[in-house]
Design a protein around this motif. Structure first.
Motif, mmCIF file in Angstrom:
data_model
loop_
_atom_site.group_PDB
_atom_site.id
_atom_site.type_symbol
_atom_site.label_atom_id
_atom_site.label_comp_id
_atom_site.label_asym_id
_atom_site.label_seq_id
_atom_site.Cartn_x
_atom_site.Cartn_y
_atom_site.Cartn_z
ATOM 1 N N UNK A 40 0.856 -1.083 0.081
ATOM 2 C CA UNK A 40 0.110 -0.100 -0.142
ATOM 3 C C UNK A 40 0.837 1.313 -0.162
ATOM 4 N N UNK A 41 1.941 1.378 0.863
ATOM 5 C CA UNK A 41 2.582 2.449 0.973
ATOM 6 C C UNK A 41 3.525 2.655 -0.341
ATOM 7 N N UNK A 42 3.934 1.523 -0.901
ATOM 8 C CA UNK A 42 4.730 1.849 -2.327
ATOM 9 C C UNK A 42 3.993 2.204 -3.016
ATOM 10 N N UNK A 43 2.703 1.716 -3.394
ATOM 11 C CA UNK A 43 1.786 2.150 -4.527
ATOM 12 C C UNK A 43 1.212 3.583 -4.143
ATOM 13 N N UNK A 48 1.252 9.552 -5.411
ATOM 14 C CA UNK A 48 1.327 10.715 -4.730
ATOM 15 C C UNK A 48 2.470 11.635 -5.141
ATOM 16 N N UNK A 49 3.390 10.910 -5.843
ATOM 17 C CA UNK A 49 4.438 11.544 -6.649
ATOM 18 C C UNK A 49 3.925 12.373 -8.001
ATOM 19 N N UNK A 50 2.936 12.167 -8.373
ATOM 20 C CA UNK A 50 2.457 12.843 -9.262
ATOM 21 C C UNK A 50 2.785 12.794 -10.658
ATOM 22 N N UNK A 51 3.936 12.100 -10.898
ATOM 23 C CA UNK A 51 4.683 11.694 -12.033
ATOM 24 C C UNK A 51 5.349 10.228 -11.944
ATOM 25 N N UNK A 52 5.651 9.729 -13.072
ATOM 26 C CA UNK A 52 6.359 8.648 -13.177
ATOM 27 C C UNK A 52 7.731 8.719 -12.282
ATOM 28 N N UNK A 53 8.447 7.576 -11.448
ATOM 29 C CA UNK A 53 9.292 7.785 -10.669
ATOM 30 C C UNK A 53 10.348 6.717 -11.064
ATOM 31 N N UNK A 54 11.628 7.215 -10.788
ATOM 32 C CA UNK A 54 12.675 6.076 -10.907
ATOM 33 C C UNK A 54 12.621 5.164 -9.801
ATOM 34 N N UNK A 55 12.787 3.743 -10.344
ATOM 35 C CA UNK A 55 12.613 2.677 -9.411
ATOM 36 C C UNK A 55 13.435 2.913 -8.072
ATOM 37 N N UNK A 56 14.749 2.852 -8.361
ATOM 38 C CA UNK A 56 15.686 2.936 -7.448
ATOM 39 C C UNK A 56 15.406 4.188 -6.208
ATOM 40 N N UNK A 58 12.642 5.707 -5.788
ATOM 41 C CA UNK A 58 11.448 5.226 -4.976
ATOM 42 C C UNK A 58 11.565 4.441 -3.968
ATOM 43 N N UNK A 59 12.417 3.315 -4.391
ATOM 44 C CA UNK A 59 12.653 2.436 -3.164
ATOM 45 C C UNK A 59 13.644 2.847 -2.118
ATOM 46 N N UNK A 74 11.572 -3.490 -2.099
ATOM 47 C CA UNK A 74 11.772 -4.014 -3.441
ATOM 48 C C UNK A 74 10.944 -5.078 -3.731
ATOM 49 N N UNK A 75 10.621 -6.038 -2.525
ATOM 50 C CA UNK A 75 9.645 -7.125 -2.838
ATOM 51 C C UNK A 75 8.414 -6.628 -2.763
ATOM 52 N N UNK A 76 7.966 -5.511 -2.061
ATOM 53 C CA UNK A 76 6.529 -5.003 -2.218
ATOM 54 C C UNK A 76 6.388 -4.350 -3.659
ATOM 55 N N UNK A 77 7.442 -3.707 -4.041
ATOM 56 C CA UNK A 77 7.174 -3.197 -5.416
ATOM 57 C C UNK A 77 6.982 -4.086 -6.352
ATOM 58 N N UNK A 78 7.806 -5.287 -6.501
ATOM 59 C CA UNK A 78 7.732 -6.317 -7.394
ATOM 60 C C UNK A 78 6.354 -6.924 -7.228
#
Length: 148
Positions: A40-43, A48-56, A58-59, A74-78
């Protein structure tokens, strides 16, 4: 017969109880979504960022914000990518899918009424003071943790 009285000062117990109640509200709202708190928090933070974010980045931001290990984030993101709630753009950035946005909207709606009622019971100036106090406490603890 005893009556409960309001605490006279902020302390770790009060903060912990508030956090546990926030978590309980979130858990109720997440029921039926297949998401856990980390997902939930990762999503939610990706939206909330309002634009695409760089994965690293964001993690790293979520790990710093939550004090979770990078591998946990990273596990949550995957898991979110596998559930098609997050997607990778052609430029290799992360963004919520329409389904991900709908899940965030559902959870925010379900938890929002409870949170709004609780916070609405407190005068705005007290909420502003509490925000400053908690931000200061959090910053000091983060500073101490960074020295370990």
């Amino acid at each position: 017969m005893s009556t409960a009285t309001a605490p006279t000062t902020l302390n770790p117990s009060i903060i912990g109880q508030a956090e546990k109640h926030h978590t309980a509200v979130l858990t109720r709202a997440l029921a039926g979504t297949t998401l856990d708190e980390k997902q939930w928090i990762v999503l939610n933070q990706a939206l909330a960022a309002g634009e695409p974010v760089e994965q690293g980045a964001h993690i790293a931001r979520i790990a710093a914000m939550t004090q979770w290990a990078h591998t946990e984030v990273e596990t949550a993101l995957n898991a979110l990518l596998a559930k098609d709630l997050l997607a990778t753009t052609p430029h290799r950035l992360l963004e919520p899918t329409d389904t991900g946005k709908a899940v965030v909207s559902k959870v925010r709606t379900e938890s929002g009424a409870i949170v709004a009622a609780a916070y609405g019971a407190v005068p705005a100036e007290d909420l502003a003071t509490a925000a400053r106090v908690l931000a200061t406490i959090t910053a000091r603890m983060a500073d101490e943790l960074s020295h370990a």
